[in-house]
Design a protein around this motif. Sequence first.
Motif, short mmCIF file in Angstrom:
data_model
loop_
_atom_site.label_atom_id
_atom_site.label_comp_id
_atom_site.label_asym_id
_atom_site.label_seq_id
_atom_site.Cartn_x
_atom_site.Cartn_y
_atom_site.Cartn_z
N UNK A 157 -29.22 15.93 22.15
CA UNK A 157 -29.86 14.84 23.12
C UNK A 157 -31.01 14.09 22.25
N UNK A 158 -31.71 14.75 21.53
CA UNK A 158 -32.66 14.04 20.80
C UNK A 158 -32.12 12.85 20.19
N UNK A 159 -30.98 13.26 19.46
CA UNK A 159 -30.26 12.12 18.88
C UNK A 159 -29.61 11.08 19.76
N UNK A 160 -28.60 11.57 20.44
CA UNK A 160 -27.66 10.71 21.18
C UNK A 160 -28.38 10.01 22.27
N UNK A 161 -29.89 10.36 22.98
CA UNK A 161 -30.43 9.80 23.92
C UNK A 161 -31.77 9.44 23.44
N UNK A 176 -42.41 10.81 23.85
CA UNK A 176 -43.59 9.88 23.41
C UNK A 176 -43.03 8.60 22.98
N UNK A 177 -41.47 8.47 22.77
CA UNK A 177 -41.01 7.33 22.19
C UNK A 177 -41.42 7.09 20.63
N UNK A 178 -41.74 8.13 19.89
CA UNK A 178 -42.09 7.93 18.57
C UNK A 178 -40.70 8.31 17.64
N UNK A 179 -40.55 7.39 16.51
CA UNK A 179 -39.32 7.53 15.59
C UNK A 179 -39.48 8.73 14.87
N UNK A 180 -38.37 9.55 14.85
CA UNK A 180 -38.34 10.95 14.19
C UNK A 180 -37.31 11.06 13.39
N UNK A 225 -54.58 18.43 19.33
CA UNK A 225 -54.87 17.44 18.18
C UNK A 225 -53.42 17.13 17.55
N UNK A 226 -52.73 18.12 17.43
CA UNK A 226 -51.45 17.66 16.71
C UNK A 226 -50.57 16.54 17.45
N UNK A 227 -50.42 16.83 18.68
CA UNK A 227 -49.61 15.71 19.65
C UNK A 227 -50.41 14.64 19.79
N UNK A 228 -51.64 14.39 19.55
CA UNK A 228 -52.65 13.12 19.36
C UNK A 228 -52.07 12.47 18.11
N UNK A 229 -51.90 13.09 17.04
CA UNK A 229 -51.39 12.45 15.89
C UNK A 229 -49.84 12.01 15.96
N UNK A 230 -49.20 12.91 16.52
CA UNK A 230 -47.67 12.58 16.91
C UNK A 230 -47.49 11.39 17.78
N UNK A 231 -48.43 11.40 18.76
CA UNK A 231 -48.32 10.30 19.79
C UNK A 231 -48.61 8.90 19.11
N UNK A 232 -49.53 8.79 18.10
CA UNK A 232 -50.01 7.53 17.55
C UNK A 232 -49.40 7.16 16.14
N UNK A 273 -40.47 16.38 21.74
CA UNK A 273 -41.95 15.66 22.19
C UNK A 273 -42.07 14.28 21.46
N UNK A 274 -41.26 14.02 20.34
CA UNK A 274 -41.15 12.68 19.84
C UNK A 274 -40.24 11.70 20.73
#
Length: 367
Positions: A310-314, A295-299, A270-277, A291-292
């Motif tokens: 790497x979550x920042x640089x990539x 999933x290509x979600x802004x964080x 359920x949590x990752x459904x929220x994150x994905x959308x 995870x973001x």
Amino acid sequence: MKRIDLIAGARPNFMKIAPIIDALRAAQARGGSALRYRLIHTGQHYDKAMSGSFFEELGIPDPDINLEVGSGTQAEQTAGIMVGYEKVLLKDASDLCLVVGDVTSTMACSIVARKMGIPVAHVEGGIRSLDWTMPEEINRVVTDSITNWFFTTSDTANDNLRRAGVTEDRIFFVGNTMIDTLLKHEGRLRPPACWTSLALTPQQYCVVTLHRPANVDGEHKLLALLQAIADNTQGVPVVFPVHPRTAKNLREAGKALPSMHYVDPLGYLEFNYLVKHARGVITDSGGITEETTVLGVPCLTLRDNTERPETVTIGTNELIGTDPKKLPPALTRLMAGQWKKGAIPPKWDGKAAERIVAQLGRLLLAS
């Protein structure tokens, strides 16, 4: 036949250990593996909301042993885990202790194993925030100082280990088992109850998670952050699955923000459904930034540093800091659709656990 102790104690561990169990089972089913495992739950996270649902959702079997350490101070939990695991090994030792991540259980079981002559493998070894106010950083450094074999998530982690004097034959760049879990279960993600009750629609809400003491210990700091989020998200719903520590502070503060919706802790699916959308995620977690990114979600990370650069640089992550005044310009870009486009780091492809199990077979069966 070689047996591996798989150590799990807190929610982040379960997501990282699940694909390793799957890979070990698959190798056994093919009939070509002499590796067996024993799953040990330390009980560091011990209630149903923090532990049980993750076992069920991710298909993790019941632990072979539960140390049932429960709550306590850092020292009390560390001591309880060490005493409990030592008793297990004195009665029936395994050939390897495999630990994941950077929680108290990771450090405590590594120390016990090495003192009893049992080698240690650290999944997610080598990551560093260089922030000594974080208990997790101490856990990482202590664990890595006594680890035999390192399974790493990034070239940055590899470089950290090399600078610490670790030789190449002990470093194995395998990828990220947390992403193995995400990719395996992405098709099973399901909307939580708040999806309907709040009438949420894709890209038209944000998700918040906060739990680090720098952000949640103290009514004024926490409320200032939440106020800044509410004031700069243009009235869209902001869903906040509330960590137990944070819930206590919110109850004591007693202030309502119209667009801020507090919900109970959510299960993995359920949590990752929220994150994905979501339009975006505002967090102080390390794992969620991974995870973001996939999933290509802004964080937006409300920290001054990260052990996962790497979550920042990539990827899609940006470090915003803990000052509420830094949130408005970042949220303005988010809401205007002007966030950067990220990519997926190398080897975050869902096959990290397979690489780990294959390498463990070579290491253990050769010894």
